[in-house]
Design an enzyme around this catalytic site. Structure first.
Site, short mmCIF file in Angstrom:
data_model
loop_
_atom_site.label_atom_id
_atom_site.label_comp_id
_atom_site.label_asym_id
_atom_site.label_seq_id
_atom_site.Cartn_x
_atom_site.Cartn_y
_atom_site.Cartn_z
N LYS A 113 55.09 103.77 -56.68
CA LYS A 113 54.05 104.01 -57.69
C LYS A 113 54.54 104.96 -58.79
CE LYS A 113 50.46 101.54 -56.44
NZ LYS A 113 50.22 100.28 -57.18
N TYR A 155 55.41 104.09 -50.66
CA TYR A 155 54.35 103.77 -51.63
C TYR A 155 54.40 104.72 -52.83
CZ TYR A 155 49.48 102.94 -53.18
OH TYR A 155 48.35 102.66 -53.90
#
Ligand SMILES: NC(=O)c1ccc[n+]([C@@H]2O[C@H](COP(=O)([O-])OP(=O)(O)OC[C@H]3O[C@@H](n4cnc5c(N)ncnc54)[C@H](O)[C@@H]3O)[C@@H](O)[C@H]2O)c1
Length: 299
Positions: A174, A170
């Site tokens: 991001k 993640y």
């Protein structure tokens, strides 16, 4: 006249959480909204068009204009069809809010290939694919001599900037989105497109159950005031702001100041010779910002 009157904005992942708040805020301020949502679980499984349909109905109830789109944003052709749908339905596309996301937290040791692939696909490709097709639409308009102010708001995370443990997939995705935003802002400015990103912190399906919240923390973590920033960045009022990453957390907005050059030393051809200098520049450098150190204000 309303802030977003006459503008058409796509919001991805708008069936729930932050995306739902963005869509409602944009519509409340006059935008026509394409409400995209695949309706998957927080881990990215399954599909259900009910959440997106409910947001469209809510917008219509307050007198706004919206249309449903249930595409998987990381599907290249479906992302193009979503851009076409906005133009066919409302006559133009003026803004894109890339918000759809999933989460599959594991320590690196236990992270499977599937956990890595699915999370990076939804976030990275799911931001790039709509952006690529929207950018081509805007470039064609610009080349045809039209003057306009198109906006893109991407969604990054504190997890990326401040290195949250258990989120290598993640956080990497991001961080990619944050950098993609800045690079694309430099490329697309000449076509009348401004891009910014937000790093939000809110109580949604993605974060619920992480810990007990007080009533005050619940208030600070409501998605609605984060949607205010998205509506502002999607409006012409925010010109000329572009290529910036904003934090939205604890009832405040701040600008992230990106990577900076730190202490430096001369290079060498001999790896046995540089130890002292390398230790010195690391000693004098500011430590990396950490989510568990300077950024955690209990909100
Ligand atoms: N909640 C937070 O504190 C927080 C913090 C940092 C970043 N974010 C980011 O904000 C965004 C919104 O998250 P949220 O907290 O509202 O989560 P959420 O789970 O409530 O909403 C995400 C929505 O995205 C949709 N979605 C997932 N994959 C999709 C796909 N491939 N195509 C289309 N739709 C898809 C889901 O169906 C869901 O409705 C995400 O990008 C998330 O990573 C959230």
């Amino acid at each position: 006249m309303s802030l977003l009157e006459g503008r058409t904005v796509i919001v991805t992942g708008a069936g729930r959480g932050l995306g739902r708040a963005h869509a409602l805020m944009l519509a409340k301020h006059g935008a026509n909204v394409i409400v995209n949502d695949l309706g998957s679980s927080a881990a990215g499984e399954g599909a259900d068009q009910t959440p997106a349909q409910e947001v469209v109905s809510e917008i219509e109830r307050i007198g706004g204009k919206a249309a449903i789109n249930t595409a998987d944003v990381s599907d290249w052709n479906a992302a193009k069809e979503m851009i076409d749908q906005a133009v066919d339905t409302f006559g133009s596309l003026d803004g894109l809010v890339n918000n759809a996301g999933i989460i599959r937290d594991r320590m690196l040791i236990n992270m499977s290939e599937e956990d890595w692939d699915n999370v990076t696909k939804v976030h990275l490709k799911g931001t790039f694919a709509p952006l690529h097709h929207a950018a081509n639409y805007w470039r064609a308009k610009s080349k045809a001599g039209e003057k306009f102010d198109a906006t893109v708001v991407n969604t990054t995370s504190h997890s990326a900037m401040f290195a949250n443990i258990g989120q290598t997939n993640y956080a990497a995705a991001k961080a990619g989105i944050a950098t993609m935003t800045i690079v694309a802002a430099r490329e697309l400015g000449r076509y009348g497109v401004r891009l910014n990103a937000i790093a939000p912190r809110a109580q949604t399906r993605m974060t619920e159950g992480l810990r007990e919240l007080t009533e005050e923390q619940e208030r600070l973590r409501a998605p609605d005031w984060i949607a205010t920033l998205v509506a502002y960045l999607s409006s012409t009022q925010s010109a000329p702001i572009s290529g910036r990453v904003f934090e939205a957390w604890g009832w405040g907005y701040s600008v992230l100041e990106s990577w900076q050059h730190g202490p430096r030393t001369d290079a060498s051809m001999d790896p046995t010779e540089i130890d002292a200098e390398m230790k010195k520049i690391v000693r004098f450098a500011r430590p990396n910002a950490g989510i568990d150190r300077d950024t955690w204000h209990d909100v």
